[in-house]
Design an enzyme around this catalytic site. Structure first.
Site, PDB file in Angstrom:
ATOM      1  N   TYR A 115       0.853  -1.198   0.000  1.00  0.00           N
ATOM      2  CA  TYR A 115       0.000   0.000   0.000  1.00  0.00           C
ATOM      3  C   TYR A 115       0.882   1.239   0.000  1.00  0.00           C
ATOM      4  O   TYR A 115       1.891   1.294   0.713  1.00  0.00           O
ATOM      5  CB  TYR A 115      -0.882  -0.010   1.257  1.00  0.00           C
ATOM      6  CG  TYR A 115      -1.708   1.246   1.429  1.00  0.00           C
ATOM      7  CD1 TYR A 115      -3.006   1.328   0.941  1.00  0.00           C
ATOM      8  CD2 TYR A 115      -1.164   2.366   2.070  1.00  0.00           C
ATOM      9  CE1 TYR A 115      -3.746   2.482   1.083  1.00  0.00           C
ATOM     10  CE2 TYR A 115      -1.912   3.530   2.217  1.00  0.00           C
ATOM     11  CZ  TYR A 115      -3.202   3.578   1.728  1.00  0.00           C
ATOM     12  OH  TYR A 115      -3.947   4.725   1.862  1.00  0.00           O
ATOM     13  N   GLU A 121      -3.794   7.443  -3.951  1.00  0.00           N
ATOM     14  CA  GLU A 121      -3.671   6.169  -3.240  1.00  0.00           C
ATOM     15  C   GLU A 121      -3.459   5.020  -4.220  1.00  0.00           C
ATOM     16  O   GLU A 121      -4.185   4.895  -5.206  1.00  0.00           O
ATOM     17  CB  GLU A 121      -4.940   5.912  -2.420  1.00  0.00           C
ATOM     18  CG  GLU A 121      -4.849   4.642  -1.584  1.00  0.00           C
ATOM     19  CD  GLU A 121      -6.168   4.320  -0.877  1.00  0.00           C
ATOM     20  OE1 GLU A 121      -7.198   4.135  -1.566  1.00  0.00           O
ATOM     21  OE2 GLU A 121      -6.167   4.271   0.360  1.00  0.00           O
TER      22      GLU A 121
END
Ligand code: GDP
Ligand code: MN
Length: 386
Positions: free
Chosen positions: A109, A197
């Site tokens: 991530y 993101e």
């Protein structure tokens, strides 16, 4: 302003941030050819909507052949995709991205957001990719690495290496991570993003580091200097009432309740929502008509509130300063005459030309409920619904 995954990946390419090859299609008949052109087995068929959680909702599917890609595209285009971010009503899918299937070894991530507390861009990274970062933050906060970027210094290689180490990257992939992170920061700053993101950021079997997903939010206040980004706006993904309101420069945000609120000034709008809640009601929207609203803006605002069929009562709370009470009253009366108002309307109005405003309301044939002060008006609007 949010953009689609495929548009986010175009931006990434511009900054030399590696992404899988992909082709956007609008109709299932284009799927097989797109899959053949990409040439890998499998390909991935991905719904393009402005919401995350598509994978879990059935909007991301692997296809082992061009024929299967067509089948998946046929199911996904036209489906109403429900994810935890769309709300129960879901979102109609109008296009899909056909993408090179990756041999995924690790899912990581990586995100950049503006940290308002320190006024710095913050990089968040985690080895726990592929799942919601909110869940990771809740259950295992130690798995999240946070670095704040000094705007004068930017992201220097040492900082990128620190993040790559923390992600336990090694060898070739470690080397790739340094320009990856530096370029991503460039993209964030130069394009005036407020959120970026990548979930998941993947390591592949052949040792490559790629952004498999791209969620991007652009700072609306900076859109004026990015005509290319403005073109990426997709009105299908926005709330129709919000689009309508933006045409008239009304500051409108849709909420979940049933009391339509029309207020002037953001501070008063916040206070109004507080007092509605405090009185046991739920606001259906935030609407600031602004200090300098004219009769036409009031009329449009009123029409937008009425067009929301969740609205069971309307609360007009105006402090007459630059916007005089008589102008407000005239706008409301004009709107009410044109539209059929089937819900109770409570008005609290104070300030410049208040008497004239009340006279206009009283002389109209519309049944307004007048509130004596905010508290009384909020009480009355909640009662009106019951
Ligand atoms: P989201 O659910 O809206 O965040 O959509 P993502 O783009 O993150 O896709 C969801 C999941 O699909 C990812 O976490 C991956 O596990 C899977 N996925 C996406 N692309 C590929 C691919 O090329 N190969 C494989 N094996 N899985 C993929
Ligand atoms: Mn994702």
């Amino acid at each position: 302003m949010k953009i689609h995954e495929y548009q986010g990946k175009e931006l990434f390419r511009k900054y030399k941030v590696p992404v899988p090859r992909g082709i956007l299609i609008h109709d299932k008949s284009e799927a097989a050819a797109a899959a053949r052109e990409i040439g890998t087995t499998p390909v991935v068929v991905k719904a393009q909507i402005h919401a995350g959680g598509r994978g879990k909702g059935g909007g991301v599917k692997l296809a082992k052949s061009p024929e299967e890609a067509e089948q998946h595209a046929g199911k996904i285009i036209g489906m109403t995709l429900v994810t935890h971010q769309t709300g129960p009503e879901g979102r109609l899918v109008k296009k899909v991205l056909i993408e090179e299937g990756m041999d995924i070894v690790r899912e990581l991530y990586l995100s950049l957001i503006l940290d308002r507390e320190t006024s710095q861009v913050m990089i968040m990274a985690s080895e726990a990719g592929g799942m919601e970062i909110e869940e990771v933050a809740e259950a295992t906060p130690e798995k999240i690495i946070i670095e704040r970027i000094d705007p004068v210094i930017g992201v220097k290689p040492y900082l990128a290496r620190k993040i790559a180490f923390a992600l336990n990257l090694e060898g070739e992939v470690f080397k790739q991570a340094i320009p990856f992170i530096i370029n991503l920061y460039q993209c964030f700053v130069k394009e005036d993003l407020s959120m970026l993101e990548i979930n998941p950021l993947v390591v592949t079997g052949d040792n490559r580091l790629l952004a498999l997903d791209a969620k991007i939010d652009i700072d609306d206040n900076a859109l004026g200097r990015h005509p290319d980004l403005q073109e990426m706006r997709d009105l299908d993904e926005e709330d129709p009432n919000e689009i309508e309101a933006s045409k008239y420069r009304l500051n409108y945000i849709q909420l979940d309740g049933n009391i339509g609120c029309m207020v002037n000034g953001a501070g008063l709008a916040m206070a109004t929502m507080d007092i509605v809640k405090h009185s046991g009601g739920e606001p259906a929207n935030f609407l600031d008509v602004g200090g300098g609203a004219n009769e036409e803006m009031i009329e449009n605002a009123f029409r937008i509130l009425l067009s929301d069929n969740k609205v069971k009562a309307i609360f007009i709370n105006i402090f007459g300063g630059i916007l005089r009470c008589d102008i407000l009253a005239a706008g409301v009366v004009a709107a009410a005459r044109k539209l059929s108002v089937k819900v109770p309307v409570v008005i609290r109005m104070e300030g410049t030309n208040m008497e004239e405003g009340h006279r206009i309301l009283n002389e109209s044939d519309i049944n307004f409920i007048v509130g004596n002060g905010m508290k009384d008006a909020a009480k009355k609007v909640v009662q009106a619904i019951k």
